[in-house]
Scaffold this motif. Structure first.
Motif, PDB file in Angstrom:
ATOM      1  N   PRO A   1       0.805  -1.214   0.062  1.00 10.30           N
ATOM      2  CA  PRO A   1       0.013  -0.077   0.045  1.00 10.30           C
ATOM      3  C   PRO A   1       0.861   1.325  -0.118  1.00 10.30           C
ATOM      4  CG  PRO A   1      -0.041  -0.917   2.299  1.00 10.30           C
ATOM      5  CD  PRO A   1       0.731  -1.962   1.411  1.00 10.30           C
ATOM      6  N   PHE A   2       0.310   2.249  -0.530  1.00 13.17           N
ATOM      7  CA  PHE A   2       0.922   3.828  -0.606  1.00 13.17           C
ATOM      8  C   PHE A   2      -0.316   4.441   0.110  1.00 13.17           C
ATOM      9  CE2 PHE A   2       1.336   7.631  -2.627  1.00 13.17           C
ATOM     10  CZ  PHE A   2       2.604   8.084  -2.373  1.00 13.17           C
ATOM     11  N   HIS A   3       0.129   5.707   0.678  1.00 15.43           N
ATOM     12  CA  HIS A   3      -0.623   6.613   1.320  1.00 15.43           C
ATOM     13  C   HIS A   3      -0.237   8.069   1.053  1.00 15.43           C
ATOM     14  CE1 HIS A   3      -2.059   3.074   3.491  1.00 15.43           C
ATOM     15  NE2 HIS A   3      -0.921   2.855   3.691  1.00 15.43           N
ATOM     16  N   THR A   4      -1.020   8.836   0.872  1.00 14.59           N
ATOM     17  CA  THR A   4      -0.976  10.531   0.796  1.00 14.59           C
ATOM     18  C   THR A   4      -2.429  10.845   1.119  1.00 14.59           C
ATOM     19  OG1 THR A   4      -0.296  12.148  -0.573  1.00 14.59           O
ATOM     20  CG2 THR A   4      -1.610  10.478  -1.811  1.00 14.59           C
ATOM     21  N   ASP A   5      -2.404  11.971   1.461  1.00 15.86           N
ATOM     22  CA  ASP A   5      -3.313  13.008   1.692  1.00 15.86           C
ATOM     23  C   ASP A   5      -3.592  14.142   0.759  1.00 15.86           C
ATOM     24  OD1 ASP A   5      -1.548  14.478   2.569  1.00 15.86           O
ATOM     25  OD2 ASP A   5      -2.061  14.659   4.801  1.00 15.86           O
ATOM     26  N   CYS A   6      -2.904  13.981  -0.307  1.00 13.41           N
ATOM     27  CA  CYS A   6      -2.961  15.050  -1.519  1.00 13.41           C
ATOM     28  C   CYS A   6      -2.967  14.548  -2.709  1.00 13.41           C
ATOM     29  CB  CYS A   6      -2.197  16.327  -1.039  1.00 13.41           C
ATOM     30  SG  CYS A   6      -2.270  17.530  -2.288  1.00 13.41           S
TER      31      CYS A   6
ATOM     32  N   GLN B   1       3.017  12.930   2.600  1.00 14.97           N
ATOM     33  CA  GLN B   1       2.052  13.981   2.826  1.00 14.97           C
ATOM     34  C   GLN B   1       2.884  15.229   2.182  1.00 14.97           C
ATOM     35  OE1 GLN B   1       3.091  16.380   6.529  1.00 14.97           O
ATOM     36  NE2 GLN B   1       0.949  16.564   7.266  1.00 14.97           N
ATOM     37  N   ASP B   2       2.198  15.473   0.922  1.00 12.86           N
ATOM     38  CA  ASP B   2       2.960  16.340  -0.213  1.00 12.86           C
ATOM     39  C   ASP B   2       2.418  17.701  -0.364  1.00 12.86           C
ATOM     40  OD1 ASP B   2       1.189  15.965  -2.826  1.00 12.86           O
ATOM     41  OD2 ASP B   2       0.609  14.460  -1.395  1.00 12.86           O
ATOM     42  N   GLN B   3       1.502  18.129   0.415  1.00 14.66           N
ATOM     43  CA  GLN B   3       1.194  19.390   0.041  1.00 14.66           C
ATOM     44  C   GLN B   3       2.076  20.463  -0.210  1.00 14.66           C
ATOM     45  OE1 GLN B   3      -0.335  17.672   2.356  1.00 14.66           O
ATOM     46  NE2 GLN B   3      -2.541  17.837   2.591  1.00 14.66           N
ATOM     47  N   GLY B   4       3.202  20.400   0.711  1.00 14.13           N
ATOM     48  CA  GLY B   4       4.368  21.346   0.623  1.00 14.13           C
ATOM     49  C   GLY B   4       5.270  20.903  -0.622  1.00 14.13           C
ATOM     50  N   GLY B   5       5.185  19.780  -1.062  1.00  8.63           N
ATOM     51  CA  GLY B   5       6.119  19.528  -2.294  1.00  8.63           C
ATOM     52  C   GLY B   5       6.954  18.417  -2.052  1.00  8.63           C
ATOM     53  N   ILE B   6       6.950  17.446  -2.702  1.00 10.28           N
ATOM     54  CA  ILE B   6       7.893  16.409  -2.703  1.00 10.28           C
ATOM     55  C   ILE B   6       8.548  16.099  -4.130  1.00 10.28           C
ATOM     56  CG2 ILE B   6       8.287  13.794  -2.024  1.00 10.28           C
ATOM     57  CD1 ILE B   6       6.037  13.941  -0.079  1.00 10.28           C
ATOM     58  N   TYR B   7       9.918  16.228  -4.075  1.00 15.37           N
ATOM     59  CA  TYR B   7      10.766  16.046  -5.200  1.00 15.37           C
ATOM     60  C   TYR B   7      11.556  15.015  -5.139  1.00 15.37           C
ATOM     61  CZ  TYR B   7       8.312  20.636  -5.839  1.00 15.37           C
ATOM     62  OH  TYR B   7       7.558  21.513  -5.890  1.00 15.37           O
TER      63      TYR B   7
ATOM     64  N   LEU C   1       4.071  19.073   6.067  1.00 15.94           N
ATOM     65  CA  LEU C   1       3.489  20.310   6.507  1.00 15.94           C
ATOM     66  C   LEU C   1       3.897  20.682   8.178  1.00 15.94           C
ATOM     67  CD1 LEU C   1      -0.047  19.484   5.255  1.00 15.94           C
ATOM     68  CD2 LEU C   1       1.322  21.430   4.622  1.00 15.94           C
ATOM     69  N   ASN C   2       3.657  21.372   8.932  1.00 14.23           N
ATOM     70  CA  ASN C   2       4.112  21.553   9.922  1.00 14.23           C
ATOM     71  C   ASN C   2       2.788  22.667  10.479  1.00 14.23           C
ATOM     72  OD1 ASN C   2       5.884  20.652  11.904  1.00 14.23           O
ATOM     73  ND2 ASN C   2       7.251  21.855  11.069  1.00 14.23           N
ATOM     74  N   HIS C   3       2.323  22.178  11.712  1.00 10.95           N
ATOM     75  CA  HIS C   3       1.318  23.044  12.469  1.00 10.95           C
ATOM     76  C   HIS C   3       1.963  24.178  13.170  1.00 10.95           C
ATOM     77  CE1 HIS C   3      -2.309  20.505  11.747  1.00 10.95           C
ATOM     78  NE2 HIS C   3      -1.503  19.452  12.071  1.00 10.95           N
ATOM     79  N   ASP C   4       1.167  25.559  13.423  1.00 12.52           N
ATOM     80  CA  ASP C   4       1.544  26.477  13.957  1.00 12.52           C
ATOM     81  C   ASP C   4       1.970  26.186  15.481  1.00 12.52           C
ATOM     82  OD1 ASP C   4       1.524  29.521  13.032  1.00 12.52           O
ATOM     83  OD2 ASP C   4       1.489  29.446  15.112  1.00 12.52           O
TER      84      ASP C   4
END
Length: 188
Positions: free
Chosen positions: A71-76, A95-101, A117-120
């Motif tokens: 299996p493979f997982h992502t939320d975007c 978790q790629d919202q910020g970009g994975i290259y 991603l990081n939370h405030d």
């Protein structure tokens, strides 16, 4: 806000405020990614079918040298960029919202987490998200159960030891390991 505007927003490092259009789009991408992941992860597929599903997930063509074991997982899914001759072992989470290259000739082990991603830190703003890309250069090997945190670049030819938590950039031709990851030795 459309996909192009969303990617421009997060790729420039702008905060995803809660609530906002960007956050609503994150939720929409999560629902779409969940639907596609169910197709990928819940039945057998040939390599070609996996590549087609990954192209649907990322919204871009995936080269025919990708070897991914579900299996493979992502939320975007929409901000994953994969080079040639990449191997991604089972249960990887991006978790790629910020970009994975991901460069060429990269090996990614079981259960690796790539988090952009990081939370405030402020309690009142804790739901806000701060995107920051991960760059994995050519010929990198990331061992099983490693976690790469937002904003990290893994230099060309580097090795990340199994179980490492990488909190800062890794130099080319280096081996890092531990929590947090530290230099073990240079590769000649």
């Amino acid at each position: 806000m459309d996909l192009e505007e969303f990617l421009e927003h997060v790729n420039s490092g702008k905060t995803i405020h809660f609530p906002s259009e960007a956050q609503e789009l994150c939720d929409e991408f999560l629902r779409e990614a969940t639907r596609i992941k169910m197709k990928l992860n819940c039945e057998y597929h040939t390599e070609e079918e996996i590549q087609e599903i990954m192209a649907e997930l990322t919204g871009q063509e995936v080269n025919k040298t990708l070897n991914l074991i579900p299996p493979f997982h992502t939320d975007c899914g929409k901000n994953i960029h994969i080079g040639e001759n990449v191997f991604i072992n089972s249960n990887c989470t991006m978790q790629d919202q910020g970009g994975i290259y991901i460069g060429n000739d990269v090996l990614i082990g079981h259960n690796v987490c790539l988090l952009t991603l990081n939370h405030d830190f402020e309690i009142e703003k804790r739901a806000e998200l701060h995107p920051s890309p991960i760059h994995i250069k050519n010929k990198v090997w990331i061992g099983s159960n490693a976690t790469i945190l937002p904003g990290v670049t893994i230099g060309e030819g580097a090795i990340v030891a199994a179980g490492a938590v990488v909190t800062k950039d890794v130099d080319a031709k280096s081996i890092v390991g531990g929590v947090p990851a530290k230099l073990i030795k240079k590769i000649e």
